[in-house]
Design a protein around this motif. Structure first.
Motif, PDB file in Angstrom:
ATOM      1  N   ARG A  51       0.839  -1.206   0.000  1.00 38.98           N
ATOM      2  CA  ARG A  51       0.000   0.000   0.000  1.00 38.98           C
ATOM      3  C   ARG A  51       0.874   1.256   0.000  1.00 38.98           C
ATOM      4  N   ARG A  52       1.946   1.256   0.804  1.00 38.65           N
ATOM      5  CA  ARG A  52       2.855   2.402   0.845  1.00 38.65           C
ATOM      6  C   ARG A  52       3.494   2.630  -0.521  1.00 38.65           C
ATOM      7  N   SER A  53       3.878   1.529  -1.205  1.00 41.48           N
ATOM      8  CA  SER A  53       4.484   1.642  -2.529  1.00 41.48           C
ATOM      9  C   SER A  53       3.506   2.245  -3.530  1.00 41.48           C
ATOM     10  N   LEU A  54       2.255   1.786  -3.500  1.00 39.20           N
ATOM     11  CA  LEU A  54       1.259   2.298  -4.437  1.00 39.20           C
ATOM     12  C   LEU A  54       0.946   3.763  -4.183  1.00 39.20           C
ATOM     13  N   SER A  55       0.930   4.156  -2.900  1.00 40.64           N
ATOM     14  CA  SER A  55       0.682   5.567  -2.575  1.00 40.64           C
ATOM     15  C   SER A  55       1.821   6.456  -3.059  1.00 40.64           C
ATOM     16  N   ALA A  56       3.010   5.858  -3.251  1.00 36.18           N
ATOM     17  CA  ALA A  56       4.166   6.612  -3.759  1.00 36.18           C
ATOM     18  C   ALA A  56       4.210   6.624  -5.280  1.00 36.18           C
ATOM     19  N   GLY A  57       3.156   6.101  -5.925  1.00 32.51           N
ATOM     20  CA  GLY A  57       3.089   6.145  -7.378  1.00 32.51           C
ATOM     21  C   GLY A  57       3.811   5.023  -8.083  1.00 32.51           C
ATOM     22  N   ALA A  58       4.065   3.921  -7.397  1.00 30.32           N
ATOM     23  CA  ALA A  58       4.785   2.804  -8.017  1.00 30.32           C
ATOM     24  C   ALA A  58       3.955   2.203  -9.146  1.00 30.32           C
ATOM     25  N   ARG A  59       4.631   1.815 -10.214  1.00 31.56           N
ATOM     26  CA  ARG A  59       3.966   1.124 -11.320  1.00 31.56           C
ATOM     27  C   ARG A  59       4.264  -0.371 -11.281  1.00 31.56           C
ATOM     28  N   THR A  60       5.313  -0.741 -10.547  1.00 33.88           N
ATOM     29  CA  THR A  60       5.680  -2.147 -10.377  1.00 33.88           C
ATOM     30  C   THR A  60       6.086  -2.370  -8.928  1.00 33.88           C
ATOM     31  N   VAL A  61       5.541  -3.420  -8.319  1.00 35.17           N
ATOM     32  CA  VAL A  61       5.890  -3.769  -6.935  1.00 35.17           C
ATOM     33  C   VAL A  61       6.224  -5.253  -6.908  1.00 35.17           C
ATOM     34  N   GLU A  62       7.419  -5.556  -6.438  1.00 31.72           N
ATOM     35  CA  GLU A  62       7.873  -6.950  -6.316  1.00 31.72           C
ATOM     36  C   GLU A  62       7.918  -7.324  -4.836  1.00 31.72           C
ATOM     37  N   VAL A  63       7.308  -8.464  -4.498  1.00 27.57           N
ATOM     38  CA  VAL A  63       7.274  -8.934  -3.115  1.00 27.57           C
ATOM     39  C   VAL A  63       7.913 -10.321  -3.064  1.00 27.57           C
ATOM     40  N   GLU A  64       8.837 -10.508  -2.132  1.00 26.08           N
ATOM     41  CA  GLU A  64       9.450 -11.821  -1.912  1.00 26.08           C
ATOM     42  C   GLU A  64       9.181 -12.216  -0.462  1.00 26.08           C
ATOM     43  N   LEU A  65       8.590 -13.382  -0.296  1.00 19.18           N
ATOM     44  CA  LEU A  65       8.237 -13.855   1.043  1.00 19.18           C
ATOM     45  C   LEU A  65       9.087 -15.064   1.400  1.00 19.18           C
ATOM     46  N   GLY A  66       9.614 -15.038   2.600  1.00 11.38           N
ATOM     47  CA  GLY A  66      10.380 -16.171   3.111  1.00 11.38           C
ATOM     48  C   GLY A  66       9.945 -16.488   4.526  1.00 11.38           C
ATOM     49  N   ARG A  67      10.609 -17.412   5.129  1.00  7.02           N
ATOM     50  CA  ARG A  67      10.258 -17.780   6.495  1.00  7.02           C
ATOM     51  C   ARG A  67      10.614 -16.626   7.438  1.00  7.02           C
ATOM     52  N   ALA A  68       9.589 -16.009   8.021  1.00  3.51           N
ATOM     53  CA  ALA A  68       9.758 -14.892   8.954  1.00  3.51           C
ATOM     54  C   ALA A  68      10.469 -13.712   8.292  1.00  3.51           C
ATOM     55  N   SER A  69      10.265 -13.530   6.967  1.00  3.62           N
ATOM     56  CA  SER A  69      10.934 -12.410   6.296  1.00  3.62           C
ATOM     57  C   SER A  69      10.103 -11.945   5.118  1.00  3.62           C
ATOM     58  N   VAL A  70      10.319 -10.689   4.717  1.00  2.00           N
ATOM     59  CA  VAL A  70       9.663 -10.132   3.555  1.00  2.00           C
ATOM     60  C   VAL A  70      10.566  -9.085   2.933  1.00  2.00           C
ATOM     61  N   ARG A  71      10.552  -9.037   1.595  1.00  2.00           N
ATOM     62  CA  ARG A  71      11.247  -7.976   0.870  1.00  2.00           C
ATOM     63  C   ARG A  71      10.248  -7.383  -0.119  1.00  2.00           C
ATOM     64  N   VAL A  72      10.108  -6.056  -0.089  1.00  3.60           N
ATOM     65  CA  VAL A  72       9.198  -5.346  -0.984  1.00  3.60           C
ATOM     66  C   VAL A  72      10.009  -4.290  -1.722  1.00  3.60           C
ATOM     67  N   ARG A  73       9.976  -4.369  -3.055  1.00  5.88           N
ATOM     68  CA  ARG A  73      10.767  -3.465  -3.893  1.00  5.88           C
ATOM     69  C   ARG A  73       9.834  -2.804  -4.894  1.00  5.88           C
ATOM     70  N   ASP A  74       9.930  -1.463  -5.049  1.00  6.58           N
ATOM     71  CA  ASP A  74       9.044  -0.744  -5.973  1.00  6.58           C
ATOM     72  C   ASP A  74       9.823   0.285  -6.773  1.00  6.58           C
ATOM     73  N   ASP A  75       9.144   0.891  -7.757  1.00  9.46           N
ATOM     74  CA  ASP A  75       9.756   1.933  -8.587  1.00  9.46           C
ATOM     75  C   ASP A  75       9.059   3.279  -8.383  1.00  9.46           C
ATOM     76  N   GLY A  76       8.435   3.466  -7.215  1.00 12.32           N
ATOM     77  CA  GLY A  76       7.752   4.712  -6.920  1.00 12.32           C
ATOM     78  C   GLY A  76       8.687   5.767  -6.356  1.00 12.32           C
ATOM     79  N   ALA A  77       8.112   6.898  -5.944  1.00  9.66           N
ATOM     80  CA  ALA A  77       8.916   7.956  -5.325  1.00  9.66           C
ATOM     81  C   ALA A  77       9.576   7.410  -4.053  1.00  9.66           C
ATOM     82  N   PRO A  78      10.861   7.680  -3.854  1.00 11.00           N
ATOM     83  CA  PRO A  78      11.557   7.102  -2.696  1.00 11.00           C
ATOM     84  C   PRO A  78      11.077   7.717  -1.389  1.00 11.00           C
ATOM     85  N   ILE A  79      11.160   6.932  -0.332  1.00  5.92           N
ATOM     86  CA  ILE A  79      10.814   7.429   0.990  1.00  5.92           C
ATOM     87  C   ILE A  79      11.794   8.535   1.381  1.00  5.92           C
TER      88      ILE A  79
END
Length: 526
Positions: A39-67
Motif C-alpha cells: 500500500r505504501r508503494s502504491l501511494s508513492a506512485g509505483a507502477r511495479t511492486v515486487e514482493v518476496e516472502l520467506g520464512r519470517a521475512s519479507v522484501r518489498v521493492r518498488d519503482d515509486g517515489a523514494p521514501i
C-alpha cells in the motif's frame, strides 16, 4: 513520603503502548505487514511492486517515489528502543501525521533486522537496523541513477503462506503490477464480462464498475491507495461490482489515517445511488451489443437488466432495449425489446424455449419463440404478468389427426389416472405432506399461478393442466425431489423451488417472495 516519578520512563512506556495500539489497529497480525508495505508503494506512485516472502521475512521493492530522509530518520528513532523518549515520541507523531502506518508497524513487530534502501535524484539512502541499538542511516551518490524503495524485514514472525493469500486477496485490484515471488496477483477486472471507468468528482471518488459472469449480490470494494480495506453490500440493486478508491478523500482531509472500516463505509454512503446507477448504465451499454456476445453472456446481461427492471432502475431504457433472444422461423435469431413481449403473450401464453433446448426437436410456430431460462421467465411473469408455453414437439405439425388423438389421450390419462392421478395423503411421507402444504400456500394469489397443487406417482415432469388449473408433480422427478429437499432446510427456500417448478407458467404469491428476500438479504450481510 511518596516516590519520585520518572516522567521520561512514563513517556517511554506510553510510546511502546501507543506503538502497540497503532499496530493492532492497522494489522491483525504480522502476516498483514507485506500488504501494508505494498500500500505504501502504491501511494508513492509505483507502477511495479515486487514482493518476496520467506520464512519470517519479507522484501518489498518498488519503482515509486523514494521514501524521504525525514521519514527514514523517524523510523530509525522508533526502532531504537533505548533511545531518548522525547525523540521517539516526536518520531511517532511525525509518522502518524504522514499517514505512514506501515512504517509505524515496523518497530511494534520487534523485527530482528530491517534494511530500507531509497533511491532517487541521483542519491541512495540506506537505513540498517540489526535488532537492537541505534539504526545506521547513510547517504551517498547513486551511480545507477535508479528510483524506488526497497524494504527488507527479517525476524518479524511473518507466516509466508498466510501473507501470500492475504496479499492475493486485497491487492487484486491494485492499479499497478504487483508480483509475489514472481507471480502476478493484480489481475484487476480483466476477467469480468464488462467494465467501465467510474468518475464521481462530486464525491471525490474514482474507480471502476464491472459485471461478473456469475453471482447475485451487488458489492462495492473500498480501496485506500490501491489495497482493499473493506467492502459494502448493496441490497435492492442488480448484481454488479465496483472498485472505489478513497485516496482523494484522505487528501482532502475528509478521512484521517486513523479511519476505520466503518468510517470508510460511512464516507461513501452519499454516493451509493450514483455508483449503482453507473452499474446499471454499464448493463445497458453491454446489452446494446448483445448480438455480438457469446450466448452465456447474452443470458447473463438479460438477467441483470431484468433485475434492474425489478428494482425500478432506468426502467424505460431497460424496457426499450432489444435484449430478449427469439427465434423467428428456424434459422433467424432476433433480439426483441422487453416492452414488446406482452403482445406475444396475448391472448395465449407466449412460446418459449430454454436456451439449452434444441429448437430442432420442436415445431416452431409463426410467432417468435423466446429463448428464456426459468429464472428470467419467473421475473417476467412477476413484473409483466406474462405466461409461457413450449412449442409442440416436432412431427406433430405433419400429423394433425394423430397429434389431436395423442393430446386427447394425454388429457384423459391426466384426468382419470396414471402419472397425473393425485396421491392420497396417506401415501405421502411427512416431508412430502409438509412440502405440499407449504407449496399450496406459496402459490396462492400469485400471478398466473395454478389453483391447486398435487403430488402424483412416477417421474413425470411438473406440468399445469386441467380445469381448475392444477400443478401436477411427479414425486420421483429430480426437480421435485430437489425442491422437497430444499424446502426441508427452511421455509424461505419454498419460493425459488416454486419458481423452478412453475417454469414461467405463473409466479408464487408475494408473501413467499417476501420471506425469500428477507432471508437472502440476511445471507448477504453475513
Amino acid at each position: 513520603m511518596s516516590e519520585t516519578v520518572d516522567l521520561r520512563q512514563l513517556l517511554a512506556i506510553d510510546i511502546e503502548a501507543e506503538l502497540r495500539k497503532l499496530a493492532t489497529a492497522q494489522l491483525q497480525g504480522p502476516w498483514q505487514l507485506p500488504a501494508e508495505l505494498v500500500r505504501r508503494s502504491l501511494s508513492a506512485g509505483a507502477r511495479t511492486v515486487e514482493v518476496e516472502l520467506g520464512r519470517a521475512s519479507v522484501r518489498v521493492r518498488d519503482d515509486g517515489a523514494p521514501i524521504g530522509r525525514d521519514l527514514l530518520l523517524a523510523v530509525a528513532d522508533l526502532l531504537d528502543a533505548g533511545g531518548q523518549a522525547e525523540r521517539r515520541h516526536r518520531a511517532l507523531l511525525a509518522l502518524e501525521a504522514a499517514g505512514a502506518l506501515a512504517l509505524l508497524a515496523l518497530p511494534a513487530l520487534r523485527p530482528g533486522r530491517v534494511e530500507i534502501v531509497a533511491r532517487g535524484q541521483g542519491l541512495v539512502r540506506r537505513l540498517e537496523f540489526s535488532g537492537q541499538g541505534r539504526s545506521n542511516l547513510s547517504e551517498g551518490a547513486d551511480p545507477g541513477g535508479g528510483r524506488g524503495t526497497e524494504f527488507t524485514v527479517r525476524g518479524a514472525e511473518i507466516d509466508p503462506s498466510r501473507a501470500r493469500n492475504y496479499l492475493a486477496d486485497v491487492a487484486r485490484f491494485a492499479p499497478a503490477a504487483v508480483r509475489v515471488d514472481g507471480a502476478a496477483i493484480s489481475d484487476g477486472l480483466r476477467r469480468f464480462l464488462a467494465r467501465a471507468d467510474l468518475e464521481l468528482p462530486q464525491f471525490k471518488l474514482r474507480g471502476s464498475v464491472a459485471l461478473a459472469h456469475r453471482g447475485e449480490p451487488a458489492r462495492i470494494w473500498l480501496l485506500v491507495h490501491g489495497v482493499i480495506s473493506t467492502h459494502v453490500g448493496v441490497t435492492r440493486a442488480p448484481c454488479f461490482e465496483a472498485v472505489v478508491e478513497l485516496a482523494d478523500k484522505f487528501a482532502a482531509g475528509e478521512l484521517t489515517p486513523a479511519a476505520t472500516a466503518a468510517d470508510l463505509r460511512e464516507a461513501i454512503a452519499p454516493a451509493l445511488e450514483a455508483i449503482v446507477d453507473a452499474g446499471v448504465q454499464l448493463m445497458l451499454a453491454t446489452g446494446a451489443r448483445s448480438p455480438s456476445l457469446p450466448a452465456p453472456s447474452q443470458a447473463r446481461v438479460l438477467n441483470l437488466l431484468l433485475q434492474a427492471l425489478r428494482s425500478r432502475r432506468r426502467a424505460a431504457e431497460v424496457l426499450a432495449l432489444p435484449v430478449v433472444p427469439a427465434l423467428v422461423g428456424r434459422d433467424e435469431r432476433r433480439f426483441l425489446p422487453i416492452e414488446a413481449l406482452p403482445a406475444l403473450a396475448r391472448p395465449e401464453p407466449a412460446f418459449a424455449l430454454d436456451p439449452e433446448q434444441n429448437p430442432e426437436e420442436f415445431a416452431l410456430p409463426g410467432p417468435p419463440v423466446l429463448l428464456l431460462g426459468t429464472a428470467d421467465r419467473g421475473i417476467l411473469a412477476e413484473l409483466l404478468n406474462l405466461r409461457f408455453r413450449s412449442p409442440p414437439p416436432r412431427g406433430n405439425e405433419r400429423a394433425p389427426l394423430s397429434a389431436g388423438l395423442s393430446r386427447g389421450w394425454r388429457r384423459f390419462w391426466q384426468a382419470f389416472g396414471g402419472a397425473r392421478r393425485p396421491l392420497p395423503e396417506s401415501a405421502l411421507s411427512p416431508a412430502e405432506r409438509q412440502f405440499l402444504a407449504t407449496l399450496r400456500a406459496a402459490v396462492r394469489g400469485g400471478a398466473g399461478a395454478p389453483e391447486r397443487v398435487e403430488l402424483c406417482a412416477g417421474s413425470g415432469s411438473p406440468r399445469v393442466a386441467g380445469e381448475p388449473a392444477t400443478l401436477y408433480l411427479g414425486r420421483e422427478h429430480p426437480d421435485v425431489q430437489a425442491a422437497i429437499a430444499a424446502a426441508e432446510t427452511g421455509e424461505a427456500w419454498v419460493f425459488p423451488a416454486c419458481v423452478a417448478l412453475l417454469a414461467g407458467v405463473g409466479m408464487p404469491g408475494t408473501a413467499s417472495r417476501a420471506t425469500w428476500v428477507r432471508t437472502w438479504h440476511a445471507l448477504c450481510r453475513r
